[in-house]
Design a protein around this motif. Structure first.
Motif, PDB file in Angstrom:
ATOM      1  N   GLN A  45       7.420  69.687  20.862  1.00 39.36           N
ATOM      2  CA  GLN A  45       7.454  70.766  19.996  1.00 39.36           C
ATOM      3  C   GLN A  45       8.799  71.283  20.072  1.00 39.36           C
ATOM      4  O   GLN A  45       9.131  72.130  19.030  1.00 39.36           O
ATOM      5  CB  GLN A  45       6.453  71.801  20.399  1.00 39.36           C
ATOM      6  N   GLU A  46       9.607  71.237  20.972  1.00 35.97           N
ATOM      7  CA  GLU A  46      10.814  72.070  21.304  1.00 35.97           C
ATOM      8  C   GLU A  46      11.885  70.980  20.238  1.00 35.97           C
ATOM      9  O   GLU A  46      12.701  71.609  19.542  1.00 35.97           O
ATOM     10  CB  GLU A  46      11.449  72.197  22.468  1.00 35.97           C
ATOM     11  N   LEU A  47      11.591  69.791  20.206  1.00 30.46           N
ATOM     12  CA  LEU A  47      12.514  68.900  19.283  1.00 30.46           C
ATOM     13  C   LEU A  47      12.280  69.111  18.050  1.00 30.46           C
ATOM     14  O   LEU A  47      13.223  69.402  17.181  1.00 30.46           O
ATOM     15  CB  LEU A  47      12.244  67.430  19.640  1.00 30.46           C
ATOM     16  N   VAL A  48      11.107  69.530  17.756  1.00 31.40           N
ATOM     17  CA  VAL A  48      10.811  69.757  16.294  1.00 31.40           C
ATOM     18  C   VAL A  48      11.096  71.269  16.100  1.00 31.40           C
ATOM     19  O   VAL A  48      11.861  71.314  14.659  1.00 31.40           O
ATOM     20  CB  VAL A  48       9.132  69.678  16.192  1.00 31.40           C
ATOM     21  N   ARG A  49      11.311  72.055  16.879  1.00 30.67           N
ATOM     22  CA  ARG A  49      11.828  73.316  16.517  1.00 30.67           C
ATOM     23  C   ARG A  49      13.377  73.470  16.035  1.00 30.67           C
ATOM     24  O   ARG A  49      13.682  73.989  15.436  1.00 30.67           O
ATOM     25  CB  ARG A  49      11.530  74.288  17.637  1.00 30.67           C
ATOM     26  N   SER A  53       5.973  59.552   0.554  1.00 34.15           N
ATOM     27  CA  SER A  53       5.785  60.902   1.432  1.00 34.15           C
ATOM     28  C   SER A  53       5.280  60.352   2.756  1.00 34.15           C
ATOM     29  O   SER A  53       4.722  59.324   2.693  1.00 34.15           O
ATOM     30  CB  SER A  53       4.762  61.394   0.767  1.00 34.15           C
ATOM     31  N   PHE A  54       5.566  60.920   3.881  1.00 38.25           N
ATOM     32  CA  PHE A  54       5.203  60.705   5.051  1.00 38.25           C
ATOM     33  C   PHE A  54       3.874  61.394   5.517  1.00 38.25           C
ATOM     34  O   PHE A  54       3.603  61.405   6.598  1.00 38.25           O
ATOM     35  CB  PHE A  54       6.292  60.882   6.235  1.00 38.25           C
ATOM     36  N   GLU A  80      -1.247  61.857  12.028  1.00 35.35           N
ATOM     37  CA  GLU A  80      -2.004  63.219  11.869  1.00 35.35           C
ATOM     38  C   GLU A  80      -1.197  64.337  12.604  1.00 35.35           C
ATOM     39  O   GLU A  80      -1.167  65.480  11.890  1.00 35.35           O
ATOM     40  CB  GLU A  80      -3.285  63.082  12.476  1.00 35.35           C
ATOM     41  N   ARG A  81      -0.526  64.160  13.640  1.00 34.07           N
ATOM     42  CA  ARG A  81       0.128  65.205  14.385  1.00 34.07           C
ATOM     43  C   ARG A  81       1.699  65.412  13.810  1.00 34.07           C
ATOM     44  O   ARG A  81       2.389  66.370  13.772  1.00 34.07           O
ATOM     45  CB  ARG A  81       0.041  64.851  15.972  1.00 34.07           C
ATOM     46  N   TYR A  82       2.230  64.298  13.393  1.00 33.09           N
ATOM     47  CA  TYR A  82       3.718  64.215  13.089  1.00 33.09           C
ATOM     48  C   TYR A  82       3.656  63.595  11.809  1.00 33.09           C
ATOM     49  O   TYR A  82       4.428  62.568  11.765  1.00 33.09           O
ATOM     50  CB  TYR A  82       4.447  63.632  14.278  1.00 33.09           C
ATOM     51  N   PRO A  83       3.510  64.132  10.611  1.00 34.98           N
ATOM     52  CA  PRO A  83       3.686  63.448   9.434  1.00 34.98           C
ATOM     53  C   PRO A  83       5.034  63.593   8.807  1.00 34.98           C
ATOM     54  O   PRO A  83       5.272  64.021   7.518  1.00 34.98           O
ATOM     55  CB  PRO A  83       2.559  64.255   8.774  1.00 34.98           C
ATOM     56  N   GLU A 129       5.311  61.142  19.600  1.00 33.94           N
ATOM     57  CA  GLU A 129       3.980  61.159  20.298  1.00 33.94           C
ATOM     58  C   GLU A 129       4.612  60.871  21.778  1.00 33.94           C
ATOM     59  O   GLU A 129       3.705  61.470  22.828  1.00 33.94           O
ATOM     60  CB  GLU A 129       3.165  60.099  20.018  1.00 33.94           C
ATOM     61  N   ALA A 130       5.270  59.732  22.072  1.00 39.15           N
ATOM     62  CA  ALA A 130       5.573  59.473  23.482  1.00 39.15           C
ATOM     63  C   ALA A 130       6.302  60.673  23.970  1.00 39.15           C
ATOM     64  O   ALA A 130       6.103  60.948  25.242  1.00 39.15           O
ATOM     65  CB  ALA A 130       6.840  58.138  23.379  1.00 39.15           C
ATOM     66  N   LEU A 131       7.188  61.152  23.570  1.00 40.21           N
ATOM     67  CA  LEU A 131       8.108  62.315  23.837  1.00 40.21           C
ATOM     68  C   LEU A 131       7.068  63.437  24.369  1.00 40.21           C
ATOM     69  O   LEU A 131       7.457  64.429  25.363  1.00 40.21           O
ATOM     70  CB  LEU A 131       9.362  63.028  22.959  1.00 40.21           C
TER      71      LEU A 131
END
Length: 384
Positions: free
Chosen positions: A60-64, A85-86, A91-94, A51-53
């Motif tokens: 989104q690029e980190l997640v990719r 389970s996480f 909600e946005r980064y489970p 969330e901070a990043l």
């Protein structure tokens, strides 16, 4: 002339720089290393950190680039004792994102250079700090030449061996633990996919995390005489072959030693600075609080320091210190909480045998079987 000098161009210092540059603050980042480290210990990015990043547009690029870990498994003798389970932690980064720190640093550096290509200065070693109450003078050495850099505010994000903290004489609460670990990155030969796996073996925990590129990190807790301490090996200490043999013995999984790309031993200690605010110098990240890497909360904790400090900087530059005491109090409280969580994580993975091992593993299974307790543990593990 810079408004803020940031000491340390690692992930926390670069994130701090990007946040301030976006606000129009003139920033200089001083980094002693001439290049990024090729290998990485830290890999975990927790939901609050993502969330901070997102504030600097890199989430989104980190997640990719990384592997979202959406589930953790606890196993013993081939049996799944518990699943976590996480899905409900964010909600946005489970998930907890697995991405080697050097890849994360590369993306953060790109962002900083995109905002100001001259902000990051490498090969600069800080040798002294002097706060006259109005400005801070940083003594630095560049290619053997002494240089003085001044700014109204200095933020020290220069890691566990912080030169800034040492120059300021900030006292530190220290605790060293007997726990020692060896970790290595190899090709993934398991069927776990994007899941994390914790093997609760009698001789100590074995942890396994997915990495990008179909690779997997293995972390093995060592015994008292296995010969690794603080990242340095004794003469007859464990090597990649030892890691593979122990993984096989404790988990029944064959590790491909020939595909190893990183091997590192480490000990565990906690270092909590007695204060983060020192006049016009502020400590953040590992310069302020070093905690056990078991649980992977250290890097995320530093990013959250930077996020909390950012809105205070314009006021500090204008001579107003309102909010600074609350910042220090809250961030030190969060660091102490993360340190306690890391202690719990380590305790759950220590060697046990016989009835004690069965009791511990049974207790973990029982807690995980209660949905409300399972969700609570997942939130604590992910820094919620």
């Amino acid at each position: 002339m810079s408004d803020v000098v940031i000491i340390g161009g690692g992930p926390v210092g670069l994130f701090m720089a990007a946040l301030l540059l976006q606000r129009g603050v003139a920033v200089t980042v001083l980094e002693q290393r001439t290049a990024r480290e090729p290998h990485s210990r830290a890999i975990g990015i927790h939901p609050p950190a993502l969330e901070a990043l997102g504030r600097i547009g890199v989430d989104q690029e980190l997640v990719r680039r990384g592997v979202p870990i959406r589930r953790g498994l606890a196993l013993s003798r081939g049996t799944i004792l518990a699943q976590m389970s996480f899905a409900g932690v964010s909600e946005r980064y489970p998930f907890v994102l697995s991405l080697p720190q050097n890849s994360t640093e590369a993306l953060l550096e790109e962002r900083v250079c995109g905002l100001n290509p001259d902000a990051l200065r490498r090969g600069v070693r800080v040798t002294g700090l002097h706060d006259d109450g109005g400005r801070v003078t940083v003594d630095a050495c560049v290619d053997g030449i002494q240089e003085r850099i001044t700014a109204p505010l200095v933020i020290a994000a220069d890691g566990v061996r912080s030169a800034a903290r040492a120059n300021l004489g900030v006292p530190v609460r220290c605790r060293d633990y007997a726990d020692r670990y060896l970790m290595g990155d190899v090709a993934d030969s398991t069927a776990f996919g994007p899941d994390a796996a914790l093997f609760l073996a009698g001789d100590g925990i074995v942890e396994s995390f997915p990495l990008p590129g179909q690779r997997r990190r293995w972390v093995v807790r060592l015994g008292a005489y296995d010969g690794v301490y603080d990242g340095a090996y004794r003469a007859a200490g464990p090597d990649a072959g030892w890691l593979a043999r122990e993984v096989w013995r404790r988990t029944g999984i064959d590790v491909d030693v020939g595909s190893q790309s990183m091997l590192s031993g480490f000990g565990v200690r906690a270092r909590l600075a007695r204060r983060m605010v020192c006049g016009r110098v502020i400590l953040i990240g590992d310069a302020a609080h070093e905690i056990s890497p078991i649980g992977g909360q250290g890097m995320s904790l530093g990013w959250l320091d930077a996020l909390a400090l950012t809105p205070l900087v314009p006021g500090l530059l204008a001579g107003r210190r309102s909010g600074l005491a609350a910042f220090e109090r809250n961030r030190m409280r969060q660091a102490a909480r993360a340190a306690r969580q890391s202690e719990i994580n380590m305790a759950l993975g220590r060697p046990l045998h016989g009835g004690l091992l069965s009791a511990r593993n049974g207790a973990i299974a029982a807690v995980a079987a209660v949905p409300a307790a399972n969700r609570l543990v997942a939130r604590r593990f992910t820094m919620q």
